[in-house]
Design a protein around this motif. Structure first.
Motif, short mmCIF file in Angstrom:
data_model
loop_
_atom_site.label_atom_id
_atom_site.label_comp_id
_atom_site.label_asym_id
_atom_site.label_seq_id
_atom_site.Cartn_x
_atom_site.Cartn_y
_atom_site.Cartn_z
N UNK A 1 0.83 -1.21 0.00
CA UNK A 1 0.00 0.00 0.00
C UNK A 1 0.86 1.25 0.00
N UNK A 2 1.89 1.25 0.84
CA UNK A 2 2.79 2.41 0.91
C UNK A 2 3.51 2.65 -0.42
N UNK A 3 3.93 1.57 -1.03
CA UNK A 3 4.64 1.72 -2.30
C UNK A 3 3.71 2.26 -3.38
N UNK A 4 2.46 1.80 -3.41
CA UNK A 4 1.50 2.32 -4.37
C UNK A 4 1.28 3.82 -4.17
N UNK A 5 1.14 4.22 -2.90
CA UNK A 5 0.93 5.64 -2.60
C UNK A 5 2.17 6.47 -2.97
N UNK A 6 3.37 5.90 -2.70
CA UNK A 6 4.61 6.62 -3.02
C UNK A 6 4.70 6.88 -4.52
N UNK A 7 4.39 5.83 -5.34
CA UNK A 7 4.48 5.99 -6.79
C UNK A 7 3.48 7.05 -7.29
N UNK A 8 2.27 7.05 -6.74
CA UNK A 8 1.28 8.02 -7.17
C UNK A 8 1.68 9.43 -6.75
N UNK A 9 2.32 9.52 -5.60
CA UNK A 9 2.79 10.83 -5.14
C UNK A 9 3.88 11.36 -6.07
N UNK A 10 4.80 10.48 -6.46
CA UNK A 10 5.87 10.89 -7.37
C UNK A 10 5.30 11.33 -8.72
N UNK A 11 4.27 10.62 -9.17
CA UNK A 11 3.64 10.99 -10.43
C UNK A 11 2.98 12.37 -10.32
N UNK A 12 2.29 12.61 -9.18
CA UNK A 12 1.65 13.91 -8.97
C UNK A 12 2.68 15.02 -8.88
N UNK A 13 3.86 14.72 -8.28
CA UNK A 13 4.93 15.70 -8.23
C UNK A 13 5.42 16.04 -9.62
N UNK A 14 5.61 14.99 -10.41
CA UNK A 14 6.11 15.20 -11.77
C UNK A 14 5.15 16.03 -12.59
N UNK A 15 3.83 15.88 -12.30
CA UNK A 15 2.82 16.63 -13.06
C UNK A 15 2.48 17.95 -12.38
N UNK A 16 3.25 18.26 -11.31
CA UNK A 16 3.10 19.52 -10.58
C UNK A 16 1.68 19.71 -10.02
N UNK A 17 1.07 18.60 -9.61
CA UNK A 17 -0.25 18.65 -8.97
C UNK A 17 -0.14 18.79 -7.45
N UNK A 18 1.06 18.58 -6.93
CA UNK A 18 1.27 18.64 -5.50
C UNK A 18 2.70 19.14 -5.25
N UNK A 19 2.89 19.87 -4.16
CA UNK A 19 4.25 20.34 -3.85
C UNK A 19 5.00 19.25 -3.10
#
Length: 650
Positions: A607-625
Motif C-alpha cells: 500500500x505504501x509503495x502504491x501511494x509513493x508511486x502516485x505521489x511521485x507521479x503527482x509531483x512530476x505533473x506539478x499537482x502537489x508540492x
C-alpha cells in the motif's frame, strides 16, 4: 438560555442526588456487589465485591489515558472473575451441606464464552482450589484447554475436568482420549449418533479406555432467545431411542463401563427457575435409568443457563432472572438428590457449565462521546400576519398547548407539518417557509413532551414522542465489534455515564457508532418496566470529555465481534486490586489499521509503495508540492500504525 431557564436548570442540578442516579440507572439492581456511585458522582468498581476495596472508574480511565491508552477501552477486573468462581462454588457447597448431599460439585467454564488467553489463564488459576475445569466445544478450544489446564501433582487430589462437547471427528476424539495419558480428565460427550462408533474404534485402536458422557435432548423447553436449545429438534444431543441405541453399542463393544456422565443443556440465560426445575426432574429420571441399564454413572452435567440480571429487575424477563445463584445451586442439589433417593442409587458428582454468570461481570467497556445531533427546540418567533396560513396555524397550536389539550395539540401539529411538506412538494411553499414550519413543529413537540413527562399516563399516540425527540449521541465505538449481541439479537446491557452522576441528566438520546451502517446504533436500554427507547444523558460541555460505560459484557461479545468498516479489537487492560490501589497486570493493545488491513489481504508495504508511486507521479505533473507530498506520506504511514478508532485529546 433565558434567565427563567437558567434558574430552573440550577434548581434541578442542586436538587439532584447520586441516589437519584442510582435509581435512574438501576445500578444497585444489576451492579451489586461490584458497581456503585461515590459522593463525587463517579461510578465505582469493587472488584472483590463486599470484601472491601474499590476504584473510581473515572480516575482509572483518566490514568490510563495518561499512559497513552486510547478509547474505546475494555477493562477486565481479574478480582471479579475470582469472586464469581468463589461465589458459585460457595453456593453449591452451602446447598450440598444443607441437603446432606453425599457428593461434590465440579464446575467447568465453557471456553466459547471468552477465549482470551489472559482470562482463561486467570480462570484456571482462580479455579485450582475448587478443581474448576474447562468445557471445549470445538477442536481449537480443545487444544486451548489441553495446553492451559493443569494436571494434579498428587494422585490423592482430583484434577480439573475437561468436558469435550461439540461436533467431533476422529482427530478430536483421539486427541481427547490420549490426553488421559497426560493426567487430564477428559470426558467425551456423545452428541451425535455417529460419534458412538468413532469413539469405540478410536479406543480400540489406541488401547486407551475413554470416559464418556451422553447429551440428552430433554423434552423440557427453555425460555427466551435460546429456548430451542432443548427439545426434539435441538441442534445437539440424543433422543431417548438414540440413547438406548448408544448404550447397546457400548455394551456390545464391552465399553459400557466407560459411560459415566449424563449431560443436558436447556439454553443460555434462563430467566425462570421453574424451567430449570423441570429439566432437572427429567434429567434425574434419565440418569437413574442409565444406572439401571448398567452404565457406570458418576457425573451429571446440568449444562449452562445460569442467568445474569442485566436490567436488575429480578423478574422472569429475558434480560433478567427471577432467582439467585444460591436458588439455582440449591435446586440442582435438591432435585438430583431426590431423584437418586427414589431409586436408592449413589448421587453423582454435579457439574455446571456456567460461563455467562462467571465471565459477564468482570468486563466493562468504556467509550467517549464525539458529538451530538439534537432536535432544534428553541422558542419560536411569533408568526406574522403575512406568513402562510400553515405557519400561523402551527404557531397558534404552539401557543395554546397546555396540560388539558397536549394530546390534541400533538395531532394538530403533526397534521399541519404533513400539510406543509405537501405544499412544499407542489411548489406552494418555499424552502425557508418549510424550514419555519418544521421548526414550529419541533417546538410544539418539545412543549408537549415536557408536559407528557409529568403525567402518570401517556396516551398511546404519544408513546413514540420521546424517541422522536431524542438526541443522537455519536460514540467512539463499533457496535458490530464490541457489542455484537446488541445488534444481532437485541441483547440488553446496562449503559450509563461513569461521571457527572451528581447532576441531573437533562437530555434523552440514542447511541450511534462510527460505522457507516444504519444498524450501528443502540436504541434499547434497560428499564424497570420492560425496555426504554432512549437513555438519560447529560448535555455535552465544551472541551470536556463525556464517558459512558457498558457493563456485564464479558461473555461472548469479544470473540463474536466483526470487522465492519474495519474497526478492530479495542484496547484491553487487566486490572488487579492491590493494598495501595491497583496494578495493570496486562495491556493488550487494540488492532492497528495495518493489522486489520492484513485480515483482508492488504500488505502495508505494498500500500505504501502504491501511494509513493502516485505521489511521485503527482509531483512530476506539478499537482502537489514536495512539502505537501511529504506531509501526505507521513500521515498515511502514521495512520497504518494507529488505532482504528478516533483519537481525542485526554
Amino acid at each position: 438560555m433565558s434567565s427563567e431557564k437558567q434558574i430552573l436548570s440550577s434548581e434541578s442540578e442542586s436538587s439532584w442526588t447520586i441516589e437519584d442516579s442510582e435509581n435512574l440507572y438501576r445500578i444497585e439492581g444489576w451492579g451489586d456487589p461490584y458497581f456503585g456511585i461515590n459522593a463525587a458522582g463517579h461510578v465505582t468498581v469493587s472488584p472483590r465485591g463486599d470484601r472491601g476495596g474499590s476504584l473510581d472508574l473515572l480516575e482509572l480511565v483518566q490514568a490510563l489515558r495518561q499512559r497513552n491508552i486510547g478509547l474505546p477501552l475494555l477493562l477486565r477486573f481479574s478480582d471479579i472473575l475470582e469472586d464469581r468462581i468463589e461465589r458459585l462454588n460457595a453456593c453449591f457447597a452451602k446447598a450440598i451441606a444443607r441437603y446432606g448431599y453425599n457428593g461434590t460439585y465440579r464446575g467447568v467454564f465453557p471456553v466459547k464464552c471468552n477465549q482470551q488467553r489472559h482470562l482463561i489463564a486467570d480462570l484456571i488459576q482462580f479455579g485450582q482450589p475448587h478443581q474448576f475445569g474447562l468445557e471445549a466445544g470445538s477442536k481449537p478450544e480443545l487444544l486451548i484447554a489441553l495446553a492451559m489446564l493443569t494436571t494434579p501433582s498428587s494422585t490423592t487430589l482430583p484434577g480439573p475436568l475437561l468436558i469435550c462437547n461439540g461436533y467431533k471427528d476422529r482427530g478430536y476424539i483421539e486427541t481427547a482420549i490420549l490426553a488421559r495419558r497426560l493426567g487430564h480428565t477428559p470426558i467425551i460427550v456423545l452428541e451425535q449418533p455417529e460419534e458412538v462408533s468413532l469413539v469405540i474404534q478410536a479406543s480400540q485402536t489406541l488401547g486407551v479406555s475413554p470416559i464418556l458422557g451422553i447429551r440428552a435432548k430433554l423434552s423440557a423447553q427453555g425460555v427466551g432467545r435460546w429456548g430451542t436449545s432443548a427439545g426434539d429438534r435441538a441442534k445437539f444431543g440424543l433422543t431417548i431411542p438414540e440413547i438406548l441405541a448408544a448404550v447397546a453399542q457400548l455394551r456390545q463393544a464391552g465399553m459400557l463401563d466407560a459411560l459415566q456422565l449424563l449431560h443436558f443443556h436447556i439454553g443460555s440465560q434462563i430467566s425462570a427457575i421453574s424451567v430449570i426445575k423441570d429439566a432437572l426432574r427429567e434429567a434425574g429420571q434419565i440418569y437413574g435409568e442409565l444406572v439401571r441399564l448398567g452404565a457406570n454413572m458418576a457425573y451429571l452435567d446440568v449444562g449452562g443457563g445460569l442467568g445474569v440480571d442485566y436490567d436488575g429487575s429480578k423478574t422472569n424477563f429475558h434480560a433478567s432472572k427471577n432467582y439467585s445463584m444460591q436458588n439455582y445451586a440449591s435446586d440442582v442439589v435438591a432435585e438430583i438428590k431426590e431423584a437418586c433417593a427414589e431409586r436408592n442409587i449413589p448421587v453423582p458428582t454435579l457439574i455446571s457449565e456456567s460461563g455467562r454468570a462467571i465471565a459477564s461481570h468482570q468486563s466493562v467497556l468504556i467509550f467517549d462521546v464525539l458529538g451530538t445531533s439534537n432536535v432544534p427546540t428553541r422558542i419560536p418567533e411569533a408568526a406574522e400576519s403575512q406568513e402562510h396560513l400553515i405557519i400561523r396555524n402551527l404557531y397558534e397550536t404552539y401557543q395554546g398547548i397546555d396540560v388539558h389539550n397536549y394530546q390534541e395539540a400533538y395531532n394538530d401539529a403533526l397534521q399541519f407539518k404533513n400539510e406543509a411538506i405537501s405544499l412544499f412538494n407542489f411548489g406552494y411553499l418555499g424552502l425557508q417557509e418549510r424550514g419555519r414550519a418544521e421548526s414550529l413543529f419541533w417546538a410544539c413537540c418539545a412543549k408537549i413532551l415536557a408536559i407528557a413527562r409529568q403525567q402518570d399516563y401517556v396516551p398511546d399516540d404519544l408513546e413514540d414522542l420521546e424517541k422522536i425527540m431524542a438526541s443522537i449521541y455519536y460514540i467512539n465505538l463499533s457496535v458490530f465489534q464490541s457489542v455484537p449481541d446488541s445488534w444481532a439479537i437485541d441483547q440488553l446491557f446496562p449503559i450509563m455515564p461513569i461521571h457527572r452522576l451528581d447532576q441531573e441528566p437533562t437530555e434523552r438520546g440514542i447511541l450511534a457508532d462510527l460505522t457507516c451502517d444504519s444498524d450501528g446504533k443502540i436504541d434499547q436500554f434497560i428499564d424497570l418496566r420492560d425496555v426504554k427507547s432512549v437513555l438519560e444523558l447529560h448535555a455535552l460541555e465544551a472541551g470536556q470529555p463525556y464517558y459512558l460505560g457498558l457493563f456485564l459484557n464479558g461473555a461472548y461479545q469479544e470473540i463474536m465481534g466483526n470487522l465492519h468498516n474495519l474497526f478492530g479489537d479495542t484496547n484491553a487492560v487487566h486490572i488487579r486490586l492491590t493494598p495501595k490501589g491497583y496494578q495493570i497486570e496486562h495491556l493488550v493493545r487494540g488492532d492497528t489499521m495495518q493489522e486489520v488491513l492484513s485480515y483482508v489481504q492488504y500488505e502495508a508495504t505494498s500500500l505504501l509503495e502504491n501511494i509513493r508511486r502516485r505521489t511521485e507521479q503527482a509531483l512530476a505533473e506539478q499537482q502537489i508540492t514536495l512539502e505537501e507530498a511529504q506531509h501526505f506520506l507521513e500521515n498515511y504511514e502514521r495512520s497504518l500504525r494507529s488505532y482504528t478508532y478516533l483519537v481525542n485529546p485526554a
